[in-house]
Design an enzyme around this catalytic site. Structure first.
Site, PDB file in Angstrom:
ATOM      1  N   ARG A   1      93.377 123.738  74.800  1.00 54.48           N
ATOM      2  CA  ARG A   1      93.917 124.486  73.668  1.00 54.48           C
ATOM      3  C   ARG A   1      92.790 125.159  72.891  1.00 54.48           C
ATOM      4  O   ARG A   1      92.056 124.511  72.143  1.00 54.48           O
ATOM      5  CB  ARG A   1      94.743 123.559  72.783  1.00 54.48           C
ATOM      6  CG  ARG A   1      96.049 123.157  73.455  1.00 54.48           C
ATOM      7  CD  ARG A   1      96.834 122.136  72.683  1.00 54.48           C
ATOM      8  NE  ARG A   1      96.329 120.780  72.897  1.00 54.48           N
ATOM      9  CZ  ARG A   1      97.016 119.680  72.577  1.00 54.48           C
ATOM     10  NH1 ARG A   1      98.204 119.789  72.026  1.00 54.48           N
ATOM     11  NH2 ARG A   1      96.497 118.489  72.795  1.00 54.48           N
TER      12      ARG A   1
ATOM     13  N   VAL B   1      90.889 119.792  83.633  1.00 55.59           N
ATOM     14  CA  VAL B   1      90.132 118.959  84.563  1.00 55.59           C
ATOM     15  C   VAL B   1      90.879 118.707  85.877  1.00 55.59           C
ATOM     16  O   VAL B   1      90.296 118.179  86.830  1.00 55.59           O
ATOM     17  CB  VAL B   1      89.718 117.615  83.928  1.00 55.59           C
ATOM     18  CG1 VAL B   1      88.714 117.843  82.814  1.00 55.59           C
ATOM     19  CG2 VAL B   1      90.934 116.831  83.441  1.00 55.59           C
TER      20      VAL B   1
ATOM     21  N   SER C   1      94.514 101.699  79.892  1.00 59.73           N
ATOM     22  CA  SER C   1      95.644 101.293  79.057  1.00 59.73           C
ATOM     23  C   SER C   1      95.984  99.853  79.379  1.00 59.73           C
ATOM     24  O   SER C   1      95.736  99.377  80.500  1.00 59.73           O
ATOM     25  CB  SER C   1      96.869 102.171  79.346  1.00 59.73           C
ATOM     26  OG  SER C   1      98.048 101.647  78.756  1.00 59.73           O
TER      27      SER C   1
ATOM     28  N   TYR D   1     102.871 105.872  85.347  1.00 61.82           N
ATOM     29  CA  TYR D   1     101.846 105.826  84.302  1.00 61.82           C
ATOM     30  C   TYR D   1     101.042 104.530  84.412  1.00 61.82           C
ATOM     31  O   TYR D   1      99.800 104.546  84.442  1.00 61.82           O
ATOM     32  CB  TYR D   1     102.480 105.938  82.908  1.00 61.82           C
ATOM     33  CG  TYR D   1     101.447 105.797  81.817  1.00 61.82           C
ATOM     34  CD1 TYR D   1     100.521 106.807  81.586  1.00 61.82           C
ATOM     35  CD2 TYR D   1     101.357 104.629  81.060  1.00 61.82           C
ATOM     36  CE1 TYR D   1      99.538 106.673  80.611  1.00 61.82           C
ATOM     37  CE2 TYR D   1     100.385 104.483  80.088  1.00 61.82           C
ATOM     38  CZ  TYR D   1      99.477 105.510  79.863  1.00 61.82           C
ATOM     39  OH  TYR D   1      98.502 105.356  78.903  1.00 61.82           O
TER      40      TYR D   1
ATOM     41  N   LYS E   1      96.997 103.903  85.456  1.00 61.52           N
ATOM     42  CA  LYS E   1      96.023 103.197  84.628  1.00 61.52           C
ATOM     43  C   LYS E   1      95.478 101.957  85.337  1.00 61.52           C
ATOM     44  O   LYS E   1      94.333 101.535  85.068  1.00 61.52           O
ATOM     45  CB  LYS E   1      96.631 102.849  83.274  1.00 61.52           C
ATOM     46  CG  LYS E   1      96.954 104.080  82.431  1.00 61.52           C
ATOM     47  CD  LYS E   1      95.748 104.983  82.231  1.00 61.52           C
ATOM     48  CE  LYS E   1      96.023 106.168  81.331  1.00 61.52           C
ATOM     49  NZ  LYS E   1      94.826 107.010  81.111  1.00 61.52           N
TER      50      LYS E   1
ATOM     51  N   PRO F   1      93.697 100.708  75.532  1.00 67.08           N
ATOM     52  CA  PRO F   1      94.462 100.495  74.300  1.00 67.08           C
ATOM     53  C   PRO F   1      95.893 100.056  74.563  1.00 67.08           C
ATOM     54  O   PRO F   1      96.500 100.370  75.586  1.00 67.08           O
ATOM     55  CB  PRO F   1      94.457 101.883  73.637  1.00 67.08           C
ATOM     56  CG  PRO F   1      93.500 102.720  74.423  1.00 67.08           C
ATOM     57  CD  PRO F   1      93.438 102.125  75.782  1.00 67.08           C
ATOM     58  N   GLY F   2      96.433  99.357  73.573  1.00 70.47           N
ATOM     59  CA  GLY F   2      97.857  99.112  73.482  1.00 70.47           C
ATOM     60  C   GLY F   2      98.492 100.162  72.580  1.00 70.47           C
ATOM     61  O   GLY F   2      98.123 101.342  72.618  1.00 70.47           O
TER      62      GLY F   2
END
Length: 256
Positions: free
Chosen positions: A42, A64, A143, A156, A160, A186-187
Site C-alpha cells: 500500500r 513478497v 502463531s 491458516y 503457521k 502470538p495469540g
C-alpha cells in the site's frame, strides 16, 4: 550491567510493514534509532511511514509472493540500507473460518502463497547477505495456531505450523553462522487481522475481541525488539504469547 545491543546499530527489513504488527515493529525500531526498510503493497501507507521517520526509512512497494520482484528489490537496496542485519518476515494473513469442505480454494491458495511462499521468498532473498556478513537475525511471524488447532483454522494453522518447523530447520542449518532465528507466535491480537479474515465485515471482526483486552501490534513488536536487541550470543528460538484471558480450547467431541 547487562549490555543489550544498541538499536542504532540495526538495519531492519520488515515485510507486511504497513499495518498491524509490521507497522508497530517499524515504529518501535525506527523510534529507537534503527534504520528500517519497510516492504508492503500500500503505497499511501508506505509514504506515511517515510514522512513520519524521514531518512531512517526506506520503502519498498512489494508483493513478497512475487519471487523475482522480491529478489530484485533486495539486490537494489541503496547504501546504507543494503547491509541489513534484521529481517522480519511478517507478511501474512488468514481468510475465512469455513470448514475444509466448504472453503473457497482461492482463500487456501492466498494463505499458502503469502504465509509460506512469501515468507520463503523473503528469507531466501535476504539470508545470503547476512551469512556473508556473519551478522544478522531472521524473525518470522508464526502463531499459536501452529500448535493449537481450532475449527476453521485448517490451512491458516497449517501454514503457521510450517513457519514453526521451518524456523527450527533454518536454525539447524545456520547455527554458528552469526545469524540468529526467532519465531514469534502470538495469540489473540487485535490488528486488521480479523477484518481481513472476514473480508471487511467489521461487526464480525469486532466480536472476536469482545469482552477482552486483546494484545496489540505494539505488544508483539516489543517482543520482536527484545529478541533482536539481546546480545548476539543469545538466540531466542520461539516466543509464544497469549492474551491473559485466553486459554487452550477443549478437545472437540462430536456426539451422536
Amino acid at each position: 550491567m547487562y549490555q543489550m545491543l544498541d538499536p542504532k546499530t540495526l538495519t531492519v527489513l520488515v515485510t507486511g510493514g504497513t499495518s498491524g504488527i509490521g507497522a508497530a515493529a517499524v515504529r518501535r525500531f525506527a523510534g529507537a534509532g534503527a534504520r528500517v526498510i519497510v516492504a508492503g503493497r500500500r503505497a499511501e501507507r508506505l509514504k506515511a511511514l517515510a514522512d513520519e521517520f524521514g531518512d531512517r526509512i526506506h520503502t519498498l512497494e512489494l508483493d513478497v509472493r512475487d519471487w523475482d520482484a522480491t529478489q530484485a528489490a533486495v539486490a537494489a537496496l541503496p547504501a546504507p540500507f543494503a547491509s541489513y542485519n534484521v529481517v522480519f518476515a511478517n507478511a501474512g494473513l488468514a481468510l475465512g473460518l469455513e470448514p475444509a469442505h466448504e472453503v473457497r480454494m482461492e482463500d487456501w491458495d492466498a494463505m499458502v502463497d503469502t504465509n509460506i511462499k512469501g515468507l520463503l521468498h523473503t528469507v531466501r532473498a535476504t539470508l545470503p547477505g547476512m551469512i556473508a556478513r556473519k551478522e544478522g537475525h531472521v524473525v518470522l511471524t508464526g502463531s499459536i495456531a501452529g500448535d493449537y488447532p481450532y475449527p476453521g483454522g485448517n490451512t491458516y494453522g497449517g501454514s503457521k505450523a510450517f513457519v514453526k518447523q521451518f524456523s527450527l530447520g533454518l536454525w539447524a542449518d545456520i547455527a554458528g553462522s552469526g545469524v540468529r532465528v526467532t519465531n514469534i507466535e502470538p495469540g489473540l491480537t487485535e490488528t486488521e487481522f480479523s477484518l481481513v479474515r472476514f473480508k471487511g465485515d467489521a461487526a464480525r471482526a469486532d466480536k472476536i475481541y469482545e469482552g477482552v483486552a486483546p494484545m496489540t501490534g505494539e505488544d508483539i513488536a516489543e517482543q520482536v525488539f527484545f529478541a533482536c536487541t539481546l546480545p548476539r550470543h543469545v538466540n531466542i528460538n520461539r516466543i509464544q504469547a497469549m492474551q491473559s484471558h485466553q486459554g487452550f480450547g477443549p478437545l472437540t467431541v462430536k456426539r451422536g
